[in-house]
Design a protein around this motif. Structure first.
Motif, PDB file in Angstrom:
ATOM      1  N   ASP A   1      -5.942  14.443  15.317  1.00 13.31           N
ATOM      2  CA  ASP A   1      -4.490  14.395  15.410  1.00 13.31           C
ATOM      3  C   ASP A   1      -3.884  15.177  14.246  1.00 13.31           C
ATOM      4  N   PRO A   2      -2.593  15.472  14.293  1.00 12.67           N
ATOM      5  CA  PRO A   2      -1.941  16.204  13.206  1.00 12.67           C
ATOM      6  C   PRO A   2      -2.104  15.487  11.867  1.00 12.67           C
ATOM      7  N   VAL A   3      -2.225  16.275  10.808  1.00 15.98           N
ATOM      8  CA  VAL A   3      -2.395  15.709   9.472  1.00 15.98           C
ATOM      9  C   VAL A   3      -1.167  14.886   9.099  1.00 15.98           C
ATOM     10  N   VAL A   4      -1.407  13.700   8.555  1.00 10.94           N
ATOM     11  CA  VAL A   4      -0.325  12.781   8.181  1.00 10.94           C
ATOM     12  C   VAL A   4       0.203  13.096   6.783  1.00 10.94           C
ATOM     13  N   GLY A   5      -0.700  13.435   5.859  1.00  5.78           N
ATOM     14  CA  GLY A   5      -0.298  13.738   4.493  1.00  5.78           C
ATOM     15  C   GLY A   5      -0.253  12.507   3.599  1.00  5.78           C
ATOM     16  N   ILE A   6      -0.275  12.744   2.290  1.00  2.69           N
ATOM     17  CA  ILE A   6      -0.342  11.655   1.318  1.00  2.69           C
ATOM     18  C   ILE A   6       0.909  10.776   1.366  1.00  2.69           C
ATOM     19  N   GLU A   7       2.075  11.397   1.292  1.00  2.00           N
ATOM     20  CA  GLU A   7       3.316  10.616   1.186  1.00  2.00           C
ATOM     21  C   GLU A   7       3.525   9.704   2.388  1.00  2.00           C
ATOM     22  N   GLU A   8       3.329  10.244   3.593  1.00  2.10           N
ATOM     23  CA  GLU A   8       3.550   9.444   4.793  1.00  2.10           C
ATOM     24  C   GLU A   8       2.473   8.372   4.934  1.00  2.10           C
ATOM     25  N   THR A   9       1.240   8.685   4.567  1.00  2.37           N
ATOM     26  CA  THR A   9       0.172   7.682   4.615  1.00  2.37           C
ATOM     27  C   THR A   9       0.513   6.506   3.711  1.00  2.37           C
ATOM     28  N   GLY A  10       0.995   6.800   2.511  1.00  4.80           N
ATOM     29  CA  GLY A  10       1.404   5.735   1.595  1.00  4.80           C
ATOM     30  C   GLY A  10       2.557   4.927   2.140  1.00  4.80           C
ATOM     31  N   ARG A  11       3.507   5.594   2.802  1.00  5.45           N
ATOM     32  CA  ARG A  11       4.660   4.906   3.380  1.00  5.45           C
ATOM     33  C   ARG A  11       4.215   3.941   4.478  1.00  5.45           C
ATOM     34  N   ILE A  12       3.264   4.381   5.300  1.00 13.39           N
ATOM     35  CA  ILE A  12       2.760   3.517   6.368  1.00 13.39           C
ATOM     36  C   ILE A  12       1.974   2.348   5.779  1.00 13.39           C
ATOM     37  N   ALA A  13       1.093   2.649   4.831  1.00 13.67           N
ATOM     38  CA  ALA A  13       0.231   1.615   4.243  1.00 13.67           C
ATOM     39  C   ALA A  13       1.040   0.504   3.589  1.00 13.67           C
ATOM     40  N   THR A  14       2.123   0.882   2.912  1.00 14.62           N
ATOM     41  CA  THR A  14       2.937  -0.120   2.230  1.00 14.62           C
ATOM     42  C   THR A  14       3.978  -0.742   3.155  1.00 14.62           C
ATOM     43  N   GLY A  15       4.247  -0.105   4.301  1.00 14.76           N
ATOM     44  CA  GLY A  15       5.331  -0.547   5.157  1.00 14.76           C
ATOM     45  C   GLY A  15       4.946  -1.464   6.297  1.00 14.76           C
ATOM     46  N   VAL A  16       3.643  -1.593   6.569  1.00 17.17           N
ATOM     47  CA  VAL A  16       3.217  -2.462   7.663  1.00 17.17           C
ATOM     48  C   VAL A  16       2.477  -3.677   7.107  1.00 17.17           C
ATOM     49  N   ALA A  17       2.656  -4.803   7.778  1.00 19.01           N
ATOM     50  CA  ALA A  17       2.100  -6.073   7.301  1.00 19.01           C
ATOM     51  C   ALA A  17       0.705  -6.318   7.852  1.00 19.01           C
ATOM     52  N   VAL A  18      -0.188  -5.347   7.661  1.00 19.88           N
ATOM     53  CA  VAL A  18      -1.570  -5.498   8.091  1.00 19.88           C
ATOM     54  C   VAL A  18      -2.441  -4.665   7.155  1.00 19.88           C
ATOM     55  N   THR A  19      -3.660  -5.098   6.954  1.00 20.66           N
ATOM     56  CA  THR A  19      -4.597  -4.323   6.149  1.00 20.66           C
ATOM     57  C   THR A  19      -4.748  -2.935   6.750  1.00 20.66           C
ATOM     58  N   SER A  20      -4.703  -1.913   5.905  1.00 21.53           N
ATOM     59  CA  SER A  20      -4.836  -0.539   6.393  1.00 21.53           C
ATOM     60  C   SER A  20      -5.859   0.225   5.578  1.00 21.53           C
ATOM     61  N   VAL A  21      -6.420   1.237   6.212  1.00 21.32           N
ATOM     62  CA  VAL A  21      -7.433   2.086   5.588  1.00 21.32           C
ATOM     63  C   VAL A  21      -7.057   3.538   5.857  1.00 21.32           C
ATOM     64  N   ALA A  22      -6.847   4.313   4.819  1.00 19.86           N
ATOM     65  CA  ALA A  22      -6.549   5.729   4.982  1.00 19.86           C
ATOM     66  C   ALA A  22      -7.838   6.481   5.292  1.00 19.86           C
ATOM     67  N   ILE A  23      -7.769   7.482   6.173  1.00 28.57           N
ATOM     68  CA  ILE A  23      -8.961   8.203   6.587  1.00 28.57           C
ATOM     69  C   ILE A  23      -8.637   9.673   6.848  1.00 28.57           C
ATOM     70  N   GLY A  24      -9.602  10.526   6.606  1.00 30.43           N
ATOM     71  CA  GLY A  24      -9.473  11.929   6.952  1.00 30.43           C
ATOM     72  C   GLY A  24      -9.483  12.853   5.757  1.00 30.43           C
ATOM     73  N   GLY A  25     -10.635  13.465   5.468  1.00 34.31           N
ATOM     74  CA  GLY A  25     -10.738  14.461   4.417  1.00 34.31           C
ATOM     75  C   GLY A  25     -10.643  13.930   3.005  1.00 34.31           C
ATOM     76  N   ILE A  26     -10.847  12.633   2.816  1.00 33.92           N
ATOM     77  CA  ILE A  26     -10.714  12.024   1.489  1.00 33.92           C
ATOM     78  C   ILE A  26     -11.996  12.230   0.687  1.00 33.92           C
ATOM     79  N   ASN A  27     -11.829  12.623  -0.581  1.00 32.23           N
ATOM     80  CA  ASN A  27     -12.973  12.815  -1.473  1.00 32.23           C
ATOM     81  C   ASN A  27     -12.564  12.471  -2.896  1.00 32.23           C
ATOM     82  N   ALA A  28     -13.475  12.665  -3.841  1.00 30.90           N
ATOM     83  CA  ALA A  28     -13.202  12.295  -5.226  1.00 30.90           C
ATOM     84  C   ALA A  28     -12.047  13.096  -5.831  1.00 30.90           C
ATOM     85  N   ASP A  29     -11.804  14.297  -5.311  1.00 29.61           N
ATOM     86  CA  ASP A  29     -10.758  15.152  -5.874  1.00 29.61           C
ATOM     87  C   ASP A  29      -9.351  14.724  -5.465  1.00 29.61           C
ATOM     88  N   ASN A  30      -9.201  14.190  -4.266  1.00 31.38           N
ATOM     89  CA  ASN A  30      -7.850  13.842  -3.807  1.00 31.38           C
ATOM     90  C   ASN A  30      -7.603  12.339  -3.699  1.00 31.38           C
TER      91      ASN A  30
END
Length: 208
Positions: free
Chosen positions: A139-168
């Motif tokens: 799916d289209p890339v969500v990006g850091i800012e929007e991922t953080g907005r979703i993670a903090t904005g929904v009342a359920v445990t969330s896990v960010a995924i996609g291209g994550i590594n030690a650098d980012n």
């Protein structure tokens, strides 16, 4: 109550081997370990699931199967992760009517994340955060800012995924993300335990 566990590890063609990676995850007290063998035969997936379940049994690590409710049931996994086009969570729960099983759901936008709450998943995936080569037809890339907005904005445990590594990972955690999923960052390492520890050290430095 949202869970705060850091790394959620997906196993896909790990160079060190599935079982060695599973042992590393257990030894490092990783909460969730997902088996994703997209192009393997059903019997092969179930056989590997059963081998990994023997490794995770009695530990803090929960074995999650990807997509296939049949493979999850037959391998006696701890849960299943479903995509937007997979079997719906209510039907998966009906087929796997066993107490304590975990049902996760992929989401790719705030709209999907909010809608997912009606299904009461145990956790949701959010992504892809960054471009990734480990999954086709992403799916289209969500990006850091929007991922953080979703993670903090929904009342359920969330896990960010996609291209994550030690650098980012650091900037992602600073956006409000608390749990993150990796594939290549561990699967491409001959020393999975070392890779896991390095990632979790970043998580601990940012979150605690």
């Amino acid at each position: 109550m949202k869970e705060n566990f850091g790394l959620y590890l997906i196993l896909t063609d790990p160079v060190a081997g599935y079982e060695k990676c599973a042992e590393a995850a257990v030894n490092e007290s990783i909460r969730y370990l997902q088996l994703r063998m997209k192009n393997a035969a059903h019997e092969e997936v179930v056989a590997m699931g059963r081998r990994i379940k023997k490794i995770t049994a009695g530990s803090q690590t929960r074995l999650i199967m990807n997509d296939s409710i049949e493979a999850a049931i037959e391998s006696d996994a701890d849960g299943i992760h479903l995509g937007q086009t997979d079997i719906p969570i209510p039907e998966a729960r009906r087929q796997w009517n066993t107490d304590g099983k975990i049902f996760g759901l992929s989401t790719h936008s705030m709209e999907q994340a909010v809608q997912s709450l009606e299904l009461s998943p145990d956790y949701i995936g959010i992504g892809p955060v960054f471009p990734t080569q480990t999954k086709q037809d992403t799916d289209p890339v969500v990006g850091i800012e929007e991922t953080g907005r979703i993670a903090t904005g929904v009342a359920v445990t969330s896990v960010a995924i996609g291209g994550i590594n030690a650098d980012n990972l650091g900037p992602l955690l600073r956006s409000g993300v608390r749990n993150y999923c990796v594939v290549s960052a561990v699967n491409r390492s001959q020393q999975p335990a070392v890779a896991i520890r390095a990632l979790q050290a970043i998580w601990k430095s940012e979150v605690f």
